[in-house]
Design a protein around this motif. Structure first.
Motif, PDB file in Angstrom:
ATOM      1  N   PHE A  75     -27.267 -47.950 -17.979  1.00 27.50           N
ATOM      2  CA  PHE A  75     -28.614 -48.478 -17.745  1.00 27.50           C
ATOM      3  C   PHE A  75     -29.144 -49.295 -18.919  1.00 27.50           C
ATOM      4  CE2 PHE A  75     -28.366 -44.859 -14.845  1.00 27.50           C
ATOM      5  CZ  PHE A  75     -28.850 -45.420 -13.682  1.00 27.50           C
ATOM      6  N   THR A  76     -28.775 -48.919 -20.134  1.00 30.86           N
ATOM      7  CA  THR A  76     -29.316 -49.593 -21.296  1.00 30.86           C
ATOM      8  C   THR A  76     -28.815 -51.028 -21.409  1.00 30.86           C
ATOM      9  OG1 THR A  76     -29.462 -49.519 -23.711  1.00 30.86           O
ATOM     10  CG2 THR A  76     -27.453 -48.670 -22.729  1.00 30.86           C
ATOM     11  N   VAL A  77     -29.625 -51.876 -22.043  1.00 29.70           N
ATOM     12  CA  VAL A  77     -29.218 -53.271 -22.230  1.00 29.70           C
ATOM     13  C   VAL A  77     -28.050 -53.371 -23.201  1.00 29.70           C
ATOM     14  CG1 VAL A  77     -31.476 -54.219 -21.673  1.00 29.70           C
ATOM     15  CG2 VAL A  77     -30.963 -53.567 -24.033  1.00 29.70           C
ATOM     16  N   GLY A  81     -24.184 -52.243 -18.058  1.00 29.28           N
ATOM     17  CA  GLY A  81     -25.103 -52.799 -17.067  1.00 29.28           C
ATOM     18  C   GLY A  81     -24.830 -52.436 -15.633  1.00 29.28           C
ATOM     19  N   THR A  82     -23.800 -51.631 -15.368  1.00 25.96           N
ATOM     20  CA  THR A  82     -23.494 -51.329 -13.965  1.00 25.96           C
ATOM     21  C   THR A  82     -24.589 -50.493 -13.305  1.00 25.96           C
ATOM     22  OG1 THR A  82     -22.166 -49.417 -14.675  1.00 25.96           O
ATOM     23  CG2 THR A  82     -21.000 -51.482 -14.303  1.00 25.96           C
ATOM     24  N   GLY A  83     -25.235 -49.624 -14.080  1.00 20.37           N
ATOM     25  CA  GLY A  83     -26.336 -48.839 -13.523  1.00 20.37           C
ATOM     26  C   GLY A  83     -27.509 -49.718 -13.139  1.00 20.37           C
ATOM     27  N   ARG A  84     -27.815 -50.700 -13.989  1.00 22.86           N
ATOM     28  CA  ARG A  84     -28.893 -51.633 -13.668  1.00 22.86           C
ATOM     29  C   ARG A  84     -28.538 -52.456 -12.430  1.00 22.86           C
ATOM     30  NH1 ARG A  84     -28.029 -52.784 -18.979  1.00 22.86           N
ATOM     31  NH2 ARG A  84     -27.581 -54.989 -18.556  1.00 22.86           N
ATOM     32  N   ASP A  85     -27.270 -52.860 -12.332  1.00 23.29           N
ATOM     33  CA  ASP A  85     -26.839 -53.656 -11.186  1.00 23.29           C
ATOM     34  C   ASP A  85     -26.939 -52.866  -9.881  1.00 23.29           C
ATOM     35  OD1 ASP A  85     -26.270 -55.725 -12.917  1.00 23.29           O
ATOM     36  OD2 ASP A  85     -24.115 -55.291 -13.011  1.00 23.29           O
ATOM     37  N   GLU A  86     -26.775 -51.533  -9.982  1.00 21.14           N
ATOM     38  CA  GLU A  86     -26.779 -50.687  -8.791  1.00 21.14           C
ATOM     39  C   GLU A  86     -28.070 -49.879  -8.653  1.00 21.14           C
ATOM     40  OE1 GLU A  86     -22.290 -49.561  -7.781  1.00 21.14           O
ATOM     41  OE2 GLU A  86     -22.968 -48.638  -9.647  1.00 21.14           O
ATOM     42  N   ARG A 106     -18.448 -41.333  -6.530  1.00 22.70           N
ATOM     43  CA  ARG A 106     -17.570 -42.487  -6.342  1.00 22.70           C
ATOM     44  C   ARG A 106     -18.259 -43.623  -5.601  1.00 22.70           C
ATOM     45  NH1 ARG A 106     -12.614 -39.227  -3.764  1.00 22.70           N
ATOM     46  NH2 ARG A 106     -14.434 -38.357  -2.671  1.00 22.70           N
ATOM     47  N   GLU A 107     -19.500 -43.396  -5.159  1.00 22.41           N
ATOM     48  CA  GLU A 107     -20.277 -44.477  -4.557  1.00 22.41           C
ATOM     49  C   GLU A 107     -20.615 -45.557  -5.584  1.00 22.41           C
ATOM     50  OE1 GLU A 107     -23.800 -43.221  -2.550  1.00 22.41           O
ATOM     51  OE2 GLU A 107     -22.857 -41.452  -1.657  1.00 22.41           O
ATOM     52  N   PHE A 108     -20.556 -45.197  -6.855  1.00 28.06           N
ATOM     53  CA  PHE A 108     -20.990 -46.105  -7.916  1.00 28.06           C
ATOM     54  C   PHE A 108     -19.795 -46.640  -8.692  1.00 28.06           C
ATOM     55  CE2 PHE A 108     -24.271 -42.919  -7.129  1.00 28.06           C
ATOM     56  CZ  PHE A 108     -25.323 -43.739  -6.750  1.00 28.06           C
ATOM     57  N   ALA A 109     -19.961 -47.835  -9.248  1.00 25.88           N
ATOM     58  CA  ALA A 109     -18.872 -48.485  -9.973  1.00 25.88           C
ATOM     59  C   ALA A 109     -18.453 -47.681 -11.200  1.00 25.88           C
ATOM     60  CB  ALA A 109     -19.294 -49.898 -10.379  1.00 25.88           C
ATOM     61  N   ASP A 110     -19.397 -47.000 -11.815  1.00 23.83           N
ATOM     62  CA  ASP A 110     -19.135 -46.168 -12.991  1.00 23.83           C
ATOM     63  C   ASP A 110     -19.715 -44.795 -12.695  1.00 23.83           C
ATOM     64  OD1 ASP A 110     -19.284 -44.851 -15.510  1.00 23.83           O
ATOM     65  OD2 ASP A 110     -19.309 -46.778 -16.552  1.00 23.83           O
ATOM     66  N   GLU A 111     -18.877 -43.765 -12.718  1.00 18.03           N
ATOM     67  CA  GLU A 111     -19.348 -42.433 -12.345  1.00 18.03           C
ATOM     68  C   GLU A 111     -20.446 -41.910 -13.254  1.00 18.03           C
ATOM     69  OE1 GLU A 111     -16.257 -39.404 -14.651  1.00 18.03           O
ATOM     70  OE2 GLU A 111     -16.142 -39.641 -12.472  1.00 18.03           O
ATOM     71  N   VAL A 139     -33.717 -44.384 -20.890  1.00 23.43           N
ATOM     72  CA  VAL A 139     -34.078 -45.720 -21.359  1.00 23.43           C
ATOM     73  C   VAL A 139     -35.066 -46.352 -20.380  1.00 23.43           C
ATOM     74  CG1 VAL A 139     -31.943 -46.099 -22.618  1.00 23.43           C
ATOM     75  CG2 VAL A 139     -32.053 -46.703 -20.189  1.00 23.43           C
ATOM     76  N   PRO A 140     -35.868 -47.314 -20.818  1.00 23.67           N
ATOM     77  CA  PRO A 140     -36.898 -47.897 -19.950  1.00 23.67           C
ATOM     78  C   PRO A 140     -36.356 -48.468 -18.640  1.00 23.67           C
ATOM     79  CG  PRO A 140     -37.270 -48.565 -22.218  1.00 23.67           C
ATOM     80  CD  PRO A 140     -35.944 -47.858 -22.205  1.00 23.67           C
ATOM     81  N   GLN A 141     -35.120 -48.965 -18.652  1.00 25.72           N
ATOM     82  CA  GLN A 141     -34.560 -49.564 -17.446  1.00 25.72           C
ATOM     83  C   GLN A 141     -34.389 -48.551 -16.316  1.00 25.72           C
ATOM     84  OE1 GLN A 141     -33.336 -49.945 -20.554  1.00 25.72           O
ATOM     85  NE2 GLN A 141     -33.917 -52.083 -20.911  1.00 25.72           N
TER      86      GLN A 141
END
Length: 314
Positions: A75-77, A81-86, A106-111, A139-141
């Motif tokens: 999530f952090t910058v 960034g995969t968490g932000r993308d998803e 496994r639904e997410f690109a990074d577990e 983090v704020p994101q």
């Protein structure tokens, strides 16, 4: 309302734990990183070396407080960034969990992205008692995730407050922003009111709202005989050659796992030795441990904000 018992997920090296202790909340932390576990045990903090996904509320039947800060790498910058993308998918997963659906990591690109859902699993898991208090930070994101949590928790009878807090406004000698969630089963949940002024570049400590304390500088917090300057490893304005600078009369930059790359110099530009931290750091990758730690003063403010009457015993 003293002596509350907590289970702390993703416990880290002790920042959140110390904040909980300041509000007379004690308990056990779960942490999977062996280096962090070594630090916690050196600090004599009750710790289970385990993956939070392999435990649940039944393992801690006396806990009335659930606290934690899930890993932020996706999530952090500063991360991948995969968490932000998803983010939309994460929020949808939170809603489905509210409907008691099981989420497959496994639904997410990074577990690691799915780890942000673990506190909600602990809250919603079928068990004979609910947590009186929930304290979460990220983090704020990740704030939209906490806001989605809030919708689900309100359906479960909680009062919930979410928002982004600036750590220097709670006495931390560091400018760092954190997305937080506080939930209460009894009473009205609210975020802690700032105790210190916000840091503004070029504005002296003594200026600002007179009702608030001055922000705390690195020089205030550290026992250093002479002034110094910290040169950041990050480039200002996207220019890697334009390194940010903070003097000892200012708060530190946001501390990250790359803190060891920062330079510390005196007025002549000569390199100065590193500071000795007053904490029993152990294991390897100590800079990463430091960067991942929740600032204790912020954690204390969050914990004190939850001082509400407990539910009557059933």
């Amino acid at each position: 309302m003293n002596g509350r018992t907590a289970v702390e997920l993703f416990a880290g090296p002790g920042g959140m734990t110390l904040g909980l202790h300041a509000a007379d909340i004690h308990g056990t932390g779960i942490e999977w990183d062996p280096n962090v576990v070594a630090t916690r045990r050196a600090a004599k903090l009750p710790t289970i070396h385990a993956d939070v996904r392999n435990h649940g509320p039944r393992d801690f039947p006396d806990a009335t407080v659930l606290a934690g800060g899930p890993p932020c790498q996706t999530f952090t910058v500063a991360g991948n960034g995969t968490g932000r993308d998803e983010l939309d998918r994460v929020i949808d997963a939170v809603k489905r969990m509210g409907d008691r659906q099981t989420i497959d990591p496994r639904e997410f690109a990074d577990e690691r992205t799915a780890l942000v859902l673990e506190p909600l699993r602990w809250v919603l898991e079928d068990f004979e008692h609910s947590y009186n208090t929930i304290i979460l930070e990220q983090v704020p994101q990740a704030l939209p995730v906490w806001e989605a949590y809030a919708d689900v928790l309100r359906q479960e009878g909680y009062s919930v407050a979410t928002g982004t807090l600036a750590t220097e406004q709670y006495g931390v000698p560091q400018t760092r922003r954190r997305a937080v969630l506080i939930a209460q089963l009894v009473g009205e949940a609210s975020l802690p009111a700032p105790t210190h002024r916000p840091y503004r570049k070029g504005q002296p400590q003594h200026e600002g709202d007179p009702r608030l304390l001055p922000w705390v500088s690195m020089g205030d917090a550290l026992d250093r005989p002479t002034p110094f300057t910290v040169v950041s490893n990050y480039g200002t304005g996207g220019d890697p050659k334009n390194r940010g600078r903070r003097t000892s009369s200012e708060p530190a930059f946001t501390v990250t796992g790359k803190i060891s790359r920062n330079r510390i110099i005196d007025a002549s530009g000569a390199e100065l030795p590193r500071f000795t931290a007053d904490w029993p750091w152990a294991g390897n990758d100590i800079p990463q441990q430091i960067g991942n730690a929740c600032p204790p003063a912020l954690a204390a403010a969050l914990a004190h904000a939850t001082r509400q009457p407990l539910r009557a015993a059933a």
